[in-house]
Scaffold this active site. Sequence first.
Site, short mmCIF file in Angstrom:
data_model
loop_
_atom_site.label_atom_id
_atom_site.label_comp_id
_atom_site.label_asym_id
_atom_site.label_seq_id
_atom_site.Cartn_x
_atom_site.Cartn_y
_atom_site.Cartn_z
N CYS A 53 0.82 -1.21 0.00
CA CYS A 53 0.00 0.00 0.00
C CYS A 53 0.86 1.27 0.00
O CYS A 53 1.67 1.49 0.91
CB CYS A 53 -0.91 -0.03 1.23
SG CYS A 53 -1.59 1.56 1.71
N CYS A 56 0.39 3.51 3.00
CA CYS A 56 1.03 2.92 4.18
C CYS A 56 2.53 3.22 4.18
O CYS A 56 3.11 3.54 5.22
CB CYS A 56 0.82 1.41 4.20
SG CYS A 56 -0.92 0.89 4.21
N CYS A 172 8.18 13.31 -5.10
CA CYS A 172 8.29 11.96 -5.68
C CYS A 172 7.83 10.88 -4.70
O CYS A 172 8.41 10.73 -3.61
CB CYS A 172 9.73 11.73 -6.12
SG CYS A 172 10.19 10.01 -6.36
N CYS A 175 10.46 8.27 -3.90
CA CYS A 175 11.48 8.83 -3.01
C CYS A 175 11.01 8.77 -1.55
O CYS A 175 11.77 8.43 -0.64
CB CYS A 175 11.79 10.28 -3.38
SG CYS A 175 12.38 10.51 -5.08
#
Length: 362
Positions: A53, A56, A172, A175
């Site tokens: 996820c 998450c 991002c 990232c």
Amino acid sequence: MSRSWICIAFGILALFLFASAFADDVVVLTEDNFEKEVGQDRAALVEFYAPWCGHCKKLAPEYEKLGSSFKKAKSVLIGKVDCDEHKSVCSKYGVSGYPTIQWFPKGSLEPKKYESARTAEALAEFINNEGGTNVKIAAIPSSVVVLSPDNFDEIVLDETKDVLVEFYAPWCGHCKSLAPTYEKLATAFKLEDDVVIANVDADKYKDIAEKYGVSGFPALKFFPKNNKAGEDYDGGRDLDEFVSFINEKCGTSRDAKGQFTDKAGIVEALDGLVKEFVSASSEEKKAVFSRLEAEAEKLKGSNARYGKLYVKAAKSCMERGAEYAKNEIQRLERMLAKSIAPAKADEFTLKKNILSTFASDQ
């Protein structure tokens, strides 16, 4: 060992093991232990998540920060459940989307759903209101070296350092997902002197990104001592894969928690002489010791330090008898089993590893 272990300008030892300590501060809940931990003599905030996820993953560093901040709050447990692995627990508490965060009051298995912001600060405020605590989120120093035009060349192009650089953009998603793992990597190697784990905001400093051919994020480049043009990092992005890469490229011997492995301090060039020393008679040992001492003096870098430990171990074996190495190893193992500072653990592990080469054939 092929080279000295090498590693970092990565921050000082501050709050031992930033991310890996974080992981320990969030209690992993399962089908077997959920009702033993939750609904007992302390309240609990529980995150129900799925490993795949994206939301998450984005929450993970905030939730880990929360766990670290509430570590000493004995009246509150910060926990998490992997719903892919423990479906029955998640189903029992009505979880249908991820992440779901629920509050379980002390002595109760009837949860209240958390539906506010997913930041460590917002979660802490909720817990303080519900649980009567007064915990503030601690500012945790990062072990990742932050680069900018002011220090990039000074740090990255330093030929005495091996440097891994992440080129990232704040917006991002990949990232953000990589961030907690990258922090753990930096923490794992922070006691090393010759390797830097660093990052640079390539969206803010576009000139740096363009100079090194970065067009997508995150991009990882390794700048070893002998190649400051940089090499693309194309390996996996799990912590263990990063650790293996650094160990291989830098000659280090760390595990994912930053502890020395059993290979740390071992100098292959001295192995043959150690075997000769161990099998030699008492009188012959002196001659082998002299050769060992001479070879150790030829070593460079960190190996020179290890060579001195080899010489010291050999000298102690001659002075204190055949059982010295084994007895000293046992003493060091007892010390390592205690709660000691990371630097001291490194020192003891080095000695233990080198003494093991003298004890192996006895």
